[in-house]
Scaffold this motif. Structure first.
Motif, PDB file in Angstrom:
ATOM      1  N   TYR A  32       0.943  -1.307   0.212  1.00  0.00           N
ATOM      2  CA  TYR A  32      -0.118   0.041   0.131  1.00  0.00           C
ATOM      3  C   TYR A  32       1.037   1.323   0.259  1.00  0.00           C
ATOM      4  CZ  TYR A  32      -4.341  -2.460   0.810  1.00  0.00           C
ATOM      5  OH  TYR A  32      -5.236  -3.279   1.059  1.00  0.00           O
ATOM      6  N   CYS A  36      -2.353   5.931   2.135  1.00  0.00           N
ATOM      7  CA  CYS A  36      -3.564   5.009   2.314  1.00  0.00           C
ATOM      8  C   CYS A  36      -3.167   4.233   3.785  1.00  0.00           C
ATOM      9  CB  CYS A  36      -3.481   3.918   1.185  1.00  0.00           C
ATOM     10  SG  CYS A  36      -4.603   4.775  -0.147  1.00  0.00           S
ATOM     11  N   ASP A  67      -5.679   0.293  -2.843  1.00  0.00           N
ATOM     12  CA  ASP A  67      -6.675   0.989  -2.215  1.00  0.00           C
ATOM     13  C   ASP A  67      -7.075   2.313  -2.930  1.00  0.00           C
ATOM     14  OD1 ASP A  67      -8.378   2.018  -0.346  1.00  0.00           O
ATOM     15  OD2 ASP A  67      -7.017   2.130   1.151  1.00  0.00           O
ATOM     16  N   CYS A  68      -5.813   3.292  -3.534  1.00  0.00           N
ATOM     17  CA  CYS A  68      -6.315   4.510  -4.049  1.00  0.00           C
ATOM     18  C   CYS A  68      -6.201   4.001  -5.456  1.00  0.00           C
ATOM     19  CB  CYS A  68      -5.464   5.542  -3.646  1.00  0.00           C
ATOM     20  SG  CYS A  68      -3.645   5.458  -3.420  1.00  0.00           S
ATOM     21  N   THR A  70      -3.743   3.937  -7.576  1.00  0.00           N
ATOM     22  CA  THR A  70      -2.845   4.904  -8.009  1.00  0.00           C
ATOM     23  C   THR A  70      -1.295   4.480  -8.067  1.00  0.00           C
ATOM     24  OG1 THR A  70      -3.840   6.636  -7.096  1.00  0.00           O
ATOM     25  CG2 THR A  70      -1.666   7.179  -7.831  1.00  0.00           C
TER      26      THR A  70
END
Ligand SMILES: [Zn+2]
Length: 86
Positions: A32, A36, A67-68, A70
């Motif tokens: 991660y 995040c 999570d994001c 990105t």
């Protein structure tokens, strides 16, 4: 017997590093991004967070944070690789 916190301090493992490691391990050693992790673990101090992930317990690389979603620098638990079965 030493109090747990003191024991951790002396072994050089911060409580934040413990929490990050536990979080990543629970997710099959996913990687991660820092923001995040800060958000998920409600870590108040970004400085402490940085210190924790810069410890030899973790490795950073460029990847996609689940999570994001990105593409950025993500943090993975070192030594956890291989433990997770696909
Ligand atoms: Zn992220």
């Amino acid at each position: 017997m030493l109090p747990k916190a003191l024991e951790l301090m002396m072994s050089g493992v911060s409580p934040i590093a413990q929490r990050v490691a536990a979080f990543l391990e629970k997710r099959n050693n996913a990687a991660y991004c820092e923001s995040c992790l800060v958000e998920r673990l409600l870590i108040a101090s970004r400085v402490a967070m940085k210190a924790a992930i810069e410890s030899e317990r973790f490795s950073t690389r460029i990847g996609i944070c689940p999570d994001c979603k990105t593409r950025k620098q993500v943090i993975a638990c070192r030594g956890g690789a291989g433990k997770a079965a696909a």
